[in-house]
Write a protein that holds these residues in place. Structure first.
Motif, PDB file in Angstrom:
ATOM      1  N   ALA A   1       0.825  -1.208   0.000  1.00  0.00           N
ATOM      2  CA  ALA A   1       0.000   0.000   0.000  1.00  0.00           C
ATOM      3  C   ALA A   1       0.856   1.252   0.000  1.00  0.00           C
ATOM      4  O   ALA A   1       0.576   2.218  -0.730  1.00  0.00           O
ATOM      5  CB  ALA A   1      -0.932   0.002   1.211  1.00  0.00           C
ATOM      6  N   ARG A   2       1.911   1.272   0.804  1.00  0.00           N
ATOM      7  CA  ARG A   2       2.771   2.458   0.891  1.00  0.00           C
ATOM      8  C   ARG A   2       3.557   2.655  -0.409  1.00  0.00           C
ATOM      9  O   ARG A   2       3.707   3.766  -0.892  1.00  0.00           O
ATOM     10  CB  ARG A   2       3.722   2.310   2.081  1.00  0.00           C
ATOM     11  CG  ARG A   2       3.014   2.210   3.423  1.00  0.00           C
ATOM     12  CD  ARG A   2       2.538   3.564   3.932  1.00  0.00           C
ATOM     13  NE  ARG A   2       3.577   4.211   4.698  1.00  0.00           N
ATOM     14  CZ  ARG A   2       3.777   4.027   6.009  1.00  0.00           C
ATOM     15  NH1 ARG A   2       2.992   3.211   6.696  1.00  0.00           N
ATOM     16  NH2 ARG A   2       4.722   4.666   6.640  1.00  0.00           N
ATOM     17  N   VAL A   3       4.061   1.545  -0.961  1.00  0.00           N
ATOM     18  CA  VAL A   3       4.806   1.638  -2.219  1.00  0.00           C
ATOM     19  C   VAL A   3       3.887   2.072  -3.353  1.00  0.00           C
ATOM     20  O   VAL A   3       4.241   2.944  -4.158  1.00  0.00           O
ATOM     21  CB  VAL A   3       5.472   0.285  -2.552  1.00  0.00           C
ATOM     22  CG1 VAL A   3       6.059   0.303  -3.966  1.00  0.00           C
ATOM     23  CG2 VAL A   3       6.571  -0.024  -1.542  1.00  0.00           C
ATOM     24  N   GLU A   4       2.696   1.493  -3.429  1.00  0.00           N
ATOM     25  CA  GLU A   4       1.756   1.837  -4.495  1.00  0.00           C
ATOM     26  C   GLU A   4       1.322   3.297  -4.413  1.00  0.00           C
ATOM     27  O   GLU A   4       1.198   3.978  -5.435  1.00  0.00           O
ATOM     28  CB  GLU A   4       0.522   0.925  -4.431  1.00  0.00           C
ATOM     29  CG  GLU A   4       0.775  -0.494  -4.872  1.00  0.00           C
ATOM     30  CD  GLU A   4       0.724  -0.655  -6.378  1.00  0.00           C
ATOM     31  OE1 GLU A   4      -0.280  -1.156  -6.892  1.00  0.00           O
ATOM     32  OE2 GLU A   4       1.721  -0.256  -7.041  1.00  0.00           O
ATOM     33  N   ALA A   5       1.086   3.778  -3.186  1.00  0.00           N
ATOM     34  CA  ALA A   5       0.673   5.177  -3.016  1.00  0.00           C
ATOM     35  C   ALA A   5       1.755   6.122  -3.515  1.00  0.00           C
ATOM     36  O   ALA A   5       1.469   7.116  -4.196  1.00  0.00           O
ATOM     37  CB  ALA A   5       0.351   5.447  -1.547  1.00  0.00           C
ATOM     38  N   LEU A   6       3.013   5.818  -3.183  1.00  0.00           N
ATOM     39  CA  LEU A   6       4.106   6.668  -3.636  1.00  0.00           C
ATOM     40  C   LEU A   6       4.315   6.536  -5.134  1.00  0.00           C
ATOM     41  O   LEU A   6       4.568   7.529  -5.824  1.00  0.00           O
ATOM     42  CB  LEU A   6       5.394   6.312  -2.880  1.00  0.00           C
ATOM     43  CG  LEU A   6       6.616   7.185  -3.174  1.00  0.00           C
ATOM     44  CD1 LEU A   6       6.302   8.659  -2.942  1.00  0.00           C
ATOM     45  CD2 LEU A   6       7.798   6.751  -2.309  1.00  0.00           C
ATOM     46  N   TYR A   7       4.173   5.321  -5.650  1.00  0.00           N
ATOM     47  CA  TYR A   7       4.338   5.131  -7.100  1.00  0.00           C
ATOM     48  C   TYR A   7       3.309   5.941  -7.883  1.00  0.00           C
ATOM     49  O   TYR A   7       3.617   6.528  -8.920  1.00  0.00           O
ATOM     50  CB  TYR A   7       4.228   3.655  -7.481  1.00  0.00           C
ATOM     51  CG  TYR A   7       4.306   3.455  -8.980  1.00  0.00           C
ATOM     52  CD1 TYR A   7       5.523   3.519  -9.643  1.00  0.00           C
ATOM     53  CD2 TYR A   7       3.141   3.263  -9.731  1.00  0.00           C
ATOM     54  CE1 TYR A   7       5.590   3.387 -11.021  1.00  0.00           C
ATOM     55  CE2 TYR A   7       3.204   3.133 -11.110  1.00  0.00           C
ATOM     56  CZ  TYR A   7       4.431   3.187 -11.753  1.00  0.00           C
ATOM     57  OH  TYR A   7       4.491   3.071 -13.119  1.00  0.00           O
ATOM     58  N   ARG A   8       2.072   5.979  -7.396  1.00  0.00           N
ATOM     59  CA  ARG A   8       1.035   6.756  -8.090  1.00  0.00           C
ATOM     60  C   ARG A   8       1.419   8.220  -8.177  1.00  0.00           C
ATOM     61  O   ARG A   8       1.193   8.874  -9.197  1.00  0.00           O
ATOM     62  CB  ARG A   8      -0.317   6.591  -7.385  1.00  0.00           C
ATOM     63  CG  ARG A   8      -0.984   5.242  -7.611  1.00  0.00           C
ATOM     64  CD  ARG A   8      -2.444   5.265  -7.187  1.00  0.00           C
ATOM     65  NE  ARG A   8      -2.599   5.471  -5.762  1.00  0.00           N
ATOM     66  CZ  ARG A   8      -2.645   4.497  -4.869  1.00  0.00           C
ATOM     67  NH1 ARG A   8      -2.513   3.233  -5.253  1.00  0.00           N
ATOM     68  NH2 ARG A   8      -2.812   4.756  -3.588  1.00  0.00           N
ATOM     69  N   ARG A   9       2.007   8.740  -7.093  1.00  0.00           N
ATOM     70  CA  ARG A   9       2.417  10.145  -7.113  1.00  0.00           C
ATOM     71  C   ARG A   9       3.561  10.375  -8.094  1.00  0.00           C
ATOM     72  O   ARG A   9       3.573  11.356  -8.833  1.00  0.00           O
ATOM     73  CB  ARG A   9       2.829  10.594  -5.709  1.00  0.00           C
ATOM     74  CG  ARG A   9       1.718  10.530  -4.707  1.00  0.00           C
ATOM     75  CD  ARG A   9       1.994  11.422  -3.512  1.00  0.00           C
ATOM     76  NE  ARG A   9       3.177  11.023  -2.763  1.00  0.00           N
ATOM     77  CZ  ARG A   9       3.187  10.116  -1.789  1.00  0.00           C
ATOM     78  NH1 ARG A   9       2.068   9.475  -1.476  1.00  0.00           N
ATOM     79  NH2 ARG A   9       4.282   9.836  -1.128  1.00  0.00           N
ATOM     80  N   VAL A  10       4.518   9.464  -8.100  1.00  0.00           N
ATOM     81  CA  VAL A  10       5.656   9.588  -9.012  1.00  0.00           C
ATOM     82  C   VAL A  10       5.192   9.473 -10.459  1.00  0.00           C
ATOM     83  O   VAL A  10       5.592  10.261 -11.322  1.00  0.00           O
ATOM     84  CB  VAL A  10       6.720   8.515  -8.707  1.00  0.00           C
ATOM     85  CG1 VAL A  10       7.819   8.515  -9.772  1.00  0.00           C
ATOM     86  CG2 VAL A  10       7.336   8.753  -7.330  1.00  0.00           C
ATOM     87  N   ALA A  11       4.334   8.495 -10.732  1.00  0.00           N
ATOM     88  CA  ALA A  11       3.854   8.276 -12.095  1.00  0.00           C
ATOM     89  C   ALA A  11       3.020   9.453 -12.594  1.00  0.00           C
ATOM     90  O   ALA A  11       3.155   9.869 -13.746  1.00  0.00           O
ATOM     91  CB  ALA A  11       3.028   6.992 -12.161  1.00  0.00           C
ATOM     92  N   SER A  12       2.178   9.997 -11.718  1.00  0.00           N
ATOM     93  CA  SER A  12       1.333  11.116 -12.139  1.00  0.00           C
ATOM     94  C   SER A  12       2.164  12.348 -12.460  1.00  0.00           C
ATOM     95  O   SER A  12       1.796  13.153 -13.314  1.00  0.00           O
ATOM     96  CB  SER A  12       0.300  11.442 -11.060  1.00  0.00           C
ATOM     97  OG  SER A  12       0.927  11.952  -9.896  1.00  0.00           O
TER      98      SER A  12
END
Length: 232
Positions: free
Chosen positions: A113-124
């Motif tokens: 969950a923590r990795v996915e949340a950060l990845y979404r921010r980086v990807a966006s």
């Protein structure tokens, strides 16, 4: 492909992390030391989206690795893995450029969950969206939404992804009091597992970059009992 660098010297923990991240579609680069992590990062021909760094490493510690990675990539997402619970260690991680931290022991659900949340921010941040303005000007500051940079009187200021998103939230809500929970939900997401204190640490770090005197801020103003507001 979602690419993540995992630096953890304990084999069992590293294997646990790698298996769970691969199950969720991540291309994982493994390293057992800080020096190895930096070598593998430099050898990558494609960008690393996220780094997951253990604090306690043989030789170069996780804070030093974080600082070096941040120097080369202000847009990378960085999460610190730590068995420590002291507040000073968490703050030290944020001050070296980390975006988040996970305290051991942790569950697979929390990790992902923590990795996915950060990845979404980086990807966006990498996507160009024609709906948005290219720039937002606030007094002597210009926020460029295309290049994800902030300039003060034409001079670029180095921001992490989290810091940029906080500034974007401020710039689109000038002079509006934003609660810590508002900032937390907007930047870290509704499903964030961590503490509100992460907002205060990032605000402290931002003040050091945008204020002439961070002890007497004129732009990022504390709204006592609530949170913060931005004024040009």
């Amino acid at each position: 492909m979602k690419r993540i660098l995992v630096c953890e010297d304990e084999n069992a923990i590293r294997e646990f992390v790698v298996i769970n991240l691969k199950r969720h579609g991540y291309d994982v680069i493994e390293a057992a030391s800080g020096e190895s992590a930096l070598d593998k990062f430099r050898a990558q021909k494609e960008a690393v989206d996220i780094a997951l760094l253990d604090v306690m490493l043989p030789g170069m510690d996780g804070f030093s690795v974080c600082r070096e990675l941040r120097r080369h990539s202000p847009t990378m997402g960085i999460i610190m893995l730590t068995a420590r619970t002291q507040e000073a260690d968490k703050i030290n991680g944020f001050n070296t450029g980390a975006d988040d931290y996970i305290t051991k022991p942790f569950s697979p659900a929390e990790l992902v969950a923590r990795v996915e949340a950060l990845y979404r921010r980086v990807a966006s941040s990498k996507k160009e969206d024609d709906v948005y303005l290219q720039e937002i000007t606030s007094g002597e500051f210009v926020l460029d939404l295309r290049t994800r940079t902030l300039k003060h009187r034409g001079v670029p200021l180095e921001l992490t992804q989290v810091e940029f998103q906080i500034m974007e939230y401020f710039f689109t809500n000038p002079n509006k009091a934003l609660s810590r929970n508002d900032i937390l939900s907007h930047v870290w997401g509704e499903d964030y597992f961590g503490e509100e204190k992460i907002v205060d640490v990032n605000i402290r770090r931002l003040r050091m970059k945008v204020e002439q005197d961070s002890s007497e801020p004129h732009h990022i103003i504390t709204v006592w009992g609530l949170g913060y507001k931005w004024q040009a």
